[in-house]
Design an enzyme around this catalytic site. Structure first.
Site, PDB file in Angstrom:
ATOM      1  CE  LYS A 169     -18.203  43.226 -22.439  1.00  0.00           C
ATOM      2  NZ  LYS A 169     -17.934  43.045 -20.995  1.00  0.00           N
TER       3      LYS A 169
ATOM      4  CE  LYS B  75     -18.652  48.178 -15.559  1.00  0.00           C
ATOM      5  NZ  LYS B  75     -18.938  46.861 -16.155  1.00  0.00           N
TER       6      LYS B  75
ATOM      7  CB  THR C 270     -19.673  35.872 -17.352  1.00  0.00           C
ATOM      8  OG1 THR C 270     -20.654  36.852 -17.015  1.00  0.00           O
ATOM      9  CG2 THR C 270     -18.531  36.552 -18.079  1.00  0.00           C
TER      10      THR C 270
HETATM   11  P1  NAD Z   1     -14.611  38.470  -8.837  1.00  0.00           P
HETATM   12  O1  NAD Z   1     -14.369  39.593  -7.916  1.00  0.00           O
HETATM   13  O2  NAD Z   1     -15.658  37.451  -8.525  1.00  0.00           O
HETATM   14  O3  NAD Z   1     -13.233  37.636  -9.091  1.00  0.00           O
HETATM   15  C1  NAD Z   1     -12.013  38.226  -9.404  1.00  0.00           C
HETATM   16  C2  NAD Z   1     -10.933  37.220  -9.132  1.00  0.00           C
HETATM   17  O4  NAD Z   1      -9.677  37.735  -9.572  1.00  0.00           O
HETATM   18  C3  NAD Z   1     -10.756  36.883  -7.645  1.00  0.00           C
HETATM   19  O5  NAD Z   1     -10.534  35.500  -7.530  1.00  0.00           O
HETATM   20  C4  NAD Z   1      -9.481  37.662  -7.273  1.00  0.00           C
HETATM   21  O6  NAD Z   1      -8.803  37.054  -6.174  1.00  0.00           O
HETATM   22  C5  NAD Z   1      -8.714  37.508  -8.557  1.00  0.00           C
HETATM   23  N1  NAD Z   1      -7.606  38.429  -8.713  1.00  0.00           N
HETATM   24  C6  NAD Z   1      -7.526  39.740  -8.409  1.00  0.00           C
HETATM   25  N2  NAD Z   1      -6.290  40.190  -8.688  1.00  0.00           N
HETATM   26  C7  NAD Z   1      -5.585  39.143  -9.192  1.00  0.00           C
HETATM   27  C8  NAD Z   1      -4.258  38.962  -9.667  1.00  0.00           C
HETATM   28  N3  NAD Z   1      -3.394  39.968  -9.690  1.00  0.00           N
HETATM   29  N4  NAD Z   1      -3.886  37.736 -10.107  1.00  0.00           N
HETATM   30  C9  NAD Z   1      -4.741  36.718 -10.082  1.00  0.00           C
HETATM   31  N5  NAD Z   1      -6.008  36.824  -9.652  1.00  0.00           N
HETATM   32  C10 NAD Z   1      -6.423  38.027  -9.211  1.00  0.00           C
HETATM   33  O7  NAD Z   1     -14.897  39.151 -10.261  1.00  0.00           O
HETATM   34  P2  NAD Z   1     -15.569  38.491 -11.538  1.00  0.00           P
HETATM   35  O8  NAD Z   1     -17.005  38.852 -11.572  1.00  0.00           O
HETATM   36  O9  NAD Z   1     -15.148  37.073 -11.649  1.00  0.00           O
HETATM   37  O10 NAD Z   1     -14.874  39.352 -12.683  1.00  0.00           O
HETATM   38  C11 NAD Z   1     -13.591  39.040 -13.180  1.00  0.00           C
HETATM   39  C12 NAD Z   1     -13.360  39.809 -14.474  1.00  0.00           C
HETATM   40  O11 NAD Z   1     -14.394  39.466 -15.406  1.00  0.00           O
HETATM   41  C13 NAD Z   1     -13.412  41.335 -14.344  1.00  0.00           C
HETATM   42  O12 NAD Z   1     -12.531  41.879 -15.296  1.00  0.00           O
HETATM   43  C14 NAD Z   1     -14.847  41.663 -14.741  1.00  0.00           C
HETATM   44  O13 NAD Z   1     -14.991  43.006 -15.190  1.00  0.00           O
HETATM   45  C15 NAD Z   1     -15.044  40.648 -15.850  1.00  0.00           C
HETATM   46  N6  NAD Z   1     -16.436  40.358 -16.176  1.00  0.00           N
HETATM   47  C16 NAD Z   1     -17.282  39.867 -15.240  1.00  0.00           C
HETATM   48  C17 NAD Z   1     -18.583  39.564 -15.592  1.00  0.00           C
HETATM   49  C18 NAD Z   1     -19.542  38.960 -14.618  1.00  0.00           C
HETATM   50  O14 NAD Z   1     -20.665  38.604 -15.032  1.00  0.00           O
HETATM   51  N7  NAD Z   1     -19.183  38.770 -13.375  1.00  0.00           N
HETATM   52  C19 NAD Z   1     -19.050  39.818 -16.910  1.00  0.00           C
HETATM   53  C20 NAD Z   1     -18.149  40.314 -17.849  1.00  0.00           C
HETATM   54  C21 NAD Z   1     -16.848  40.575 -17.473  1.00  0.00           C
END
Ligand code: NAD
Length: 432
Positions: free
Chosen positions: A91, A103, A197
């Site tokens: 990335k 990580k 993001t």
């Molecule tokens: P978060 O914990 O804020 O949100 C995750 C969401 O997914 C929650 O609403 C949860 O209820 C939902 N969820 C969990 N299981 C689910 C399912 N089976 N079906 C539907 N929804 C489900 O996390 P986030 O920071 O939003 O991260 C989400 C994804 O994005 C992850 O894969 C993370 O690695 C990736 N990501 C996050 C960032 C960042 O800056 N936060 C950056 C790059 C990638």
């Protein structure tokens, strides 16, 4: 269950067919430079000490300090850590920022800890890895279940450890702050990081839409379904809605909602968010415009949301959500991967054959690490950038990365993921 590291290596192998590397160079990309495991005790509220197990995977420092989040989760697993660290390296190379990939994580269910225990655990983990991190060595950030508050405790503990042997002046303090990103605004954080993001994903889609699917719009609003309504899901929904996309469906871990009239009505993410906060769940939050009305939508399952007849599907929750089982039933034309690793290699093959364009995670969600890099840079240079400057630089980075990758995919006749990995492999090895 798919092993995410096997998936990551499978993605790499595809790209290696297009880049000339020595056997040693290819091999090198398949192994992290260093894996640190730590076992440390924390005193719990009942006075008893409990041993915790943590990791830090330092995958590649070829382009700069290791960079990547810290995850607190009861299922923290070494293969997942290695995959996430490798994807971070890819990335950062794709976004063309001078950082490597890393990580970390601790095996813990943070929901079972009191705030005091969570703080002690965060500090103890940092103490255990303190010699392995630093602004020029390894720069952690928040990930699943770790927040800006946790970064605050971690940076404070790190400073405390460093100041044991040396007096720290103001400029040294700012420099050491750069050891962690995703900090609160009041303590060295960057403007624009929380939304970065989602915002970055929106810029990527904006740059690619006309190129990958010319004339898709035909004067109508494109429909979107978003899995996951956390930080990333909320912001991508908001930016798409504000830009005139029609949000047909949203989901969280407990279920999904969809409007009755897909394409005609759009969920308003801000109103849905408020409604969810009041009710404690998405169920019933069918908010169109400023009205939330039970007649406007219905509840569906987390499986159904992925298979809706929409233009764009946005996985923004977990790994391995799109796999060989459900891939044949996906109806979207574009998949914008905001989560890390949501699509398995088998599903990728099916989408390629079905002419469904996957905009890969290593590009689509790289806005977060890009603004983390801006935070690191601001701390190192003792500066504070405006949100306007952060967003404008983010847009430049995301647009350039998207167009570069589109061009490689066009020339090499590959999917966008393979093109992104080709770019990363070249940058990580200086190969042609
Ligand atoms: P978060 O914990 O804020 O949100 C995750 C969401 O997914 C929650 O609403 C949860 O209820 C939902 N969820 C969990 N299981 C689910 C399912 N089976 N079906 C539907 N929804 C489900 O996390 P986030 O920071 O939003 O991260 C989400 C994804 O994005 C992850 O894969 C993370 O690695 C990736 N990501 C996050 C960032 C960042 O800056 N936060 C950056 C790059 C990638």
């Amino acid at each position: 269950m798919n092993n995410p590291f096997d998936n990551a290596i499978n993605q790499l192998e595809k790209a290696l067919e297009y880049v000339k590397l020595t056997p040693e160079q290819s091999e090198r990309l398949k192994y992290p430079e260093k894996i640190i495991t730590v076992n440390f005790p924390v005193e719990m509220d009942n006075g008893q000490k409990k041993l915790f197990h943590g990791y830090r995977v330092q995958y590649s420092s070829k382009r700069g300090p290791y960079k990547g989040g810290i995850r607190f989760h009861h299922q923290v697993d070494m293969n997942e850590m290695k995959a996430l660290a490798f994807w971070m390296a890819v990335k950062c190379a794709v976004a063309d920022i001078p950082m490597g990939g890393g990580k970390g994580g601790v095996e813990v269910d943070p929901k079972k800890l009191s705030d005091k225990e969570l703080e002690k655990l965060s500090r103890a983990y940092v103490a255990a890895i303190a010699n392995e991190i630093g602004p020029e060595i390894d720069v952690p950030a928040p990930d699943v279940n770790t927040t800006s508050q946790i970064m605050n405790w971690m940076v404070d503990e790190f400073m405390r450890i460093r100041s044991r042997n040396q007096k720290i002046g103001n400029s040294e303090k700012s420099r050491l702050m750069a050891t962690f990103t995703g900090k609160p605004l009041t303590n060295g954080g960057s403007e624009g990081r929380t939304a970065a993001t989602g915002r970055g994903g929106f810029y990527v889609l904006e740059a690619l839409l006309e190129k990958i699917k010319p004339n898709m719009k035909e004067g109508r609003k494109l429909t979107v379904a978003i899995q996951g309504f956390g930080n990333v899901g909320y912001y991508i929904a908001k930016f798409l809605y504000d830009a005139g996309f029609s949000i047909a469906a949203l989901s969280d871990s407990r279920g999904a909602i969809v409007v009755n009239k897909i394409g005609q009505d759009s969920l308003n993410p801000e109103e849905v968010f408020k409604c969810k906060k009041e009710k404690g769940s998405l169920a019933g939050c069918y908010c169109v415009g400023s009205v939330c009305d039970l007649k406007l939508g219905r509840n569906i399952t987390n499986t159904e949301i992925l298979e809706l007849p929409v233009d764009i599907l946005v996985p923004a929750a977990l790994e391995n959500q799109l796999n060989e089982k459900n891939a044949p039933r996906i109806k979207a034309n574009i998949i914008l991967e905001m989560a890390n690793g949501p699509t398995t290699p088998a599903a990728d093959e099916i989408f390629f054959k079905k002419n469904i364009t996957v905009i890969p995670d290593v590009l689509a969600n790289s806005g977060g690490v890009t603004v983390s890099y801006f935070e690191w840079k601001q701390n190192l240079e003792n500066q504070k950038w405006s949100e306007k400057k952060v967003n404008s630089l983010l847009k430049d980075k995301m647009t350039k990365a998207s167009l570069d990758i589109f061009e490689i995919a066009r020339v090499k006749q590959t999917d966008l993921r393979t093109a992104a990995f080709i770019t990363a492999v070249r940058r990580l090895t200086s190969a042609s």
